[in-house]
Design an enzyme around this catalytic site. Structure first.
Site, PDB file in Angstrom:
ATOM      1  N   ARG A  48      22.163   2.526  12.264  1.00 28.88           N
ATOM      2  CA  ARG A  48      22.632   3.816  12.759  1.00 28.88           C
ATOM      3  C   ARG A  48      24.149   3.939  12.806  1.00 28.88           C
ATOM      4  O   ARG A  48      24.727   4.790  12.151  1.00 28.88           O
ATOM      5  CB  ARG A  48      22.078   4.087  14.159  1.00 28.88           C
ATOM      6  CG  ARG A  48      20.662   4.592  14.192  1.00 28.88           C
ATOM      7  CD  ARG A  48      20.293   4.963  15.615  1.00 28.88           C
ATOM      8  NE  ARG A  48      19.100   5.787  15.668  1.00 28.88           N
ATOM      9  CZ  ARG A  48      18.618   6.312  16.789  1.00 28.88           C
ATOM     10  NH1 ARG A  48      19.216   6.076  17.933  1.00 28.88           N
ATOM     11  NH2 ARG A  48      17.545   7.063  16.767  1.00 28.88           N
ATOM     12  N   HIS A  95      14.853   9.810   6.752  1.00 29.17           N
ATOM     13  CA  HIS A  95      15.511   9.578   8.042  1.00 29.17           C
ATOM     14  C   HIS A  95      14.734  10.290   9.142  1.00 29.17           C
ATOM     15  O   HIS A  95      15.052  11.431   9.495  1.00 29.17           O
ATOM     16  CB  HIS A  95      16.952  10.095   7.976  1.00 29.17           C
ATOM     17  CG  HIS A  95      17.839   9.579   9.065  1.00 29.17           C
ATOM     18  ND1 HIS A  95      18.307   8.283   9.105  1.00 29.17           N
ATOM     19  CD2 HIS A  95      18.351  10.186  10.168  1.00 29.17           C
ATOM     20  CE1 HIS A  95      19.079   8.114  10.153  1.00 29.17           C
ATOM     21  NE2 HIS A  95      19.108   9.246  10.826  1.00 29.17           N
ATOM     22  N   TYR A 139      22.060  29.122   7.761  1.00 30.27           N
ATOM     23  CA  TYR A 139      23.054  30.035   7.195  1.00 30.27           C
ATOM     24  C   TYR A 139      23.958  29.363   6.160  1.00 30.27           C
ATOM     25  O   TYR A 139      24.447  30.022   5.249  1.00 30.27           O
ATOM     26  CB  TYR A 139      23.937  30.617   8.309  1.00 30.27           C
ATOM     27  CG  TYR A 139      23.175  31.405   9.349  1.00 30.27           C
ATOM     28  CD1 TYR A 139      22.431  32.523   8.989  1.00 30.27           C
ATOM     29  CD2 TYR A 139      23.208  31.035  10.686  1.00 30.27           C
ATOM     30  CE1 TYR A 139      21.733  33.247   9.942  1.00 30.27           C
ATOM     31  CE2 TYR A 139      22.518  31.759  11.653  1.00 30.27           C
ATOM     32  CZ  TYR A 139      21.783  32.858  11.273  1.00 30.27           C
ATOM     33  OH  TYR A 139      21.086  33.579  12.204  1.00 30.27           O
TER      34      TYR A 139
END
Length: 561
Positions: A48, A95, A139
């Site tokens: 991570r 993931h 968006y």
């Protein structure tokens, strides 16, 4: 104490046979806690928070780029796709974490004020240096940048190992075959369990020059490499005021502070009547101009700095960052800026911590804090192996093609006989057997001949085949010579690094100064000298008054107390 089930091949207390899950063993809870915490810590560290020294990426960043390159084919010249699609494919296939964390990582890879060489070309609102957040993933759109493709272009040559994804349905790369040291170029910030990393970005051209020097001088010291990599190069500029000796210590130890301050210049403006204007045109790395303006505005409002009259943000796309400070005509600009450096984020220490994951002797990744030379050497060693694997893969393809072309040539030398055998055969397998019995061909060559289109057996086509054979043999011989010499392989690595620097030229953004530029903060310099009156009332009250017109006004002062 904690309970733990263990194997037991005997009987239970009641005399009945027990299974492996029947036996309960008591163990110290401290041992169980320590073991499980270490497992969790190593998972966070390796999967991570810390980047790989070879490609400079955390796992989530690597998976995002791999999805865009391999699955969605979002190259630099392709039409961008919605970020929601990219994040969805990343979380669903590679993931399995929250969408928010993946989108945050994607946004950072596209921000030119965070990365020195952004890896993603974002379309839409991807946040700003003022601290405004990016728009929602539904968006915005994105595609790869040109330099990001150089992190993955060699995947097709089987240059890196692949491993199954979390559910075993597809494969993902363990590391990307990066053509440049991305960890130093773009830097990284991460917090793991018990350790952290904070590597600043650097100039691509300087880093490549240092790599080339290290290729030719393997015993080079950190100080010698710093002739090329002089200091970090932050995307928003700024001025480094840490002296060279301290910077050398930082790069040798792999940790330490680097002091960075914003840059300013005086500006004349007819609109500012009787006042001076100072323009701040760069800020330290990671500073949001929105919060910086709020800090300076608070100082103006509270009159902690009487020489400062007003502050305004005149930043635009044409002129770039422009924070205008209006000061009094008789004020000393150096004194004003010294106060702001002391009390705002216009000056900050960047705490360098060059901790990353490096491969050990068994190629297992372990966390380690590296100095500048070690970080470059790990990348160069990885690059050398990647180039070798690429050439080996290309040689295999060439030899396979040469083998087939030689089969075509053998058949053409006695084409009439071959055609008679094929006409007299009963099916493809029978034809293949007869060809192998009558010609020095193997199964691969034979099947390629049988799948050859009829028009390609003409004299014109066989000439083309022979030209291709000659070309492929020359190319294969060239690759064999390269693979036979480490010196030639290193030359290829060097040339490709130089080509990359020429393809993506970058001017240095962060200027270099020295600690001598830092002026000592003197609180006495900010005391405004002005006439004043001190009034002592009959009741013993004392008050400072700026202006006092009549003695009768002192009675009013006494009443207010």
């Amino acid at each position: 104490m904690a309970k733990r089930k263990s194997a037991n091949n005997g009987t239970a207390n009641n005399g009945t046979p027990s299974t492996e899950s029947d036996r309960i063993e008591y163990v110290p809870i401290s041992d169980v806690t320590r073991r499980r915490y270490l497992n969790y810590a190593m998972s966070v560290i390796t999967s991570r928070a810390l980047p790989d020294v070879r490609d400079g990426l955390k796992p989530v960043q690597r998976r995002i780029l791999y999805v865009m390159y391999h699955d969605l084919r979002l190259m630099a010249n392709a039409k961008p796709r919605k970020c929601a699609k990219i994040c969805g494919d990343t979380t669903g296939n590679y993931h399995p974490h929250g969408d928010a964390s993946v989108y945050d990582a994607l946004v950072r890879l596209a921000q030119d004020f965070n990365l020195r060489s952004p890896l993603i070309n974002g379309q839409g609102n991807f946040g700003s240096i003022m601290g405004l957040p990016a728009a929602a993933a539904r968006y915005t759109e994105a595609r790869l940048t040109g330099i990001a493709e150089h992190l993955m272009n060699e995947l097709r040559y089987q240059t890196v190992d692949m491993r199954p994804n979390y559910d075993g349905t597809r494969d993902e790369p363990v590391v990307l075959p990066a053509r440049f040291p991305n960890l130093l170029v773009n830097g990284v910030h991460g917090i793991a369990v018990g350790m952290a990393t904070n590597i600043p970005p650097h100039n691509l051209g300087e880093v490549i020059k240092a790599c080339v020097h290290l290729i030719h001088h393997g015993d080079a010291t950190v100080a010698q490499l710093m002739k090329y990599i002089k200091a970090p190069d932050f995307p928003m500029g700024g001025r480094i005021v840490t002296d060279k000796r301290s910077l050398t210590t930082v790069y040798k130890d792999g940790r330490g502070p680097v002091k960075v301050r914003g840059e300013w210049k005086p500006e004349s403006d007819s609109r500012a009547k009787g006042a001076q204007r100072l323009v701040v045109y760069s800020v330290p790395y990671g500073v949001e101009t929105g919060s910086l303006l709020s800090e300076i505005g608070g100082i103006v409002e509270s009159r902690k700095l009487p020489q400062l009259v007003d502050v305004a943000d005149e930043t635009d796309d044409k002129n770039g960052l422009k924070i205008v400070l209006e000061i009094k005509p008789d004020a000393d600009p150096e004194t004003v800026m010294a106060f702001l450096y002391k009390h705002t984020n216009l000056e900050q220490n960047f705490s360098v911590n060059m901790t990353c994951l490096v491969p050990d002797e068994s190629n297992v990744l372990v966390p380690r804090r590296c100095d500048l030379k070690e970080m470059l050497q790990y990348f160069l060693d990885f690059r050398f192996v990647s180039v070798r694997k690429r050439f080996e893969f290309q040689l295999q393809l060439l030899e396979r093609r040469i083998h087939i072309l030689k089969g075509f040539e053998i058949i053409f030398n006695d084409l009439d006989k071959a055609l008679k055998l094929i006409r007299a055969s009963n099916g493809k397998q029978d034809a293949a057997k007869k060809l192998m019995d009558n010609f020095p061909l193997d199964e691969i060559q034979t099947m390629a001949i049988l799948e050859l289109q009829l028009y390609r057996i003409s004299r014109l086509e066989i000439n083309t085949i022979r030209e291709e054979l000659e070309e492929k043999e020359a190319e294969a011989e060239k690759i064999r010579k390269i693979l036979a010499s480490d010196k030639r392989l290193w030359k290829v690595v060097e040339n490709e690094l130089k080509e990359l620097a020429d393809e993506f030229p970058e001017k240095r953004q962060t200027r270099l100064g020295s600690s001598e530029e830092i002026t000592e903060f003197d609180p006495q310099a900010y005391i405004v000298r002005e006439n004043t009156n001190v009034v002592v009332s009959r009741e013993g009250w004392i008050k400072r008054v700026g202006r006092l017109k009549t003695k009768e006004g002192t009675q009013e002062l006494d009443k207010t107390r």
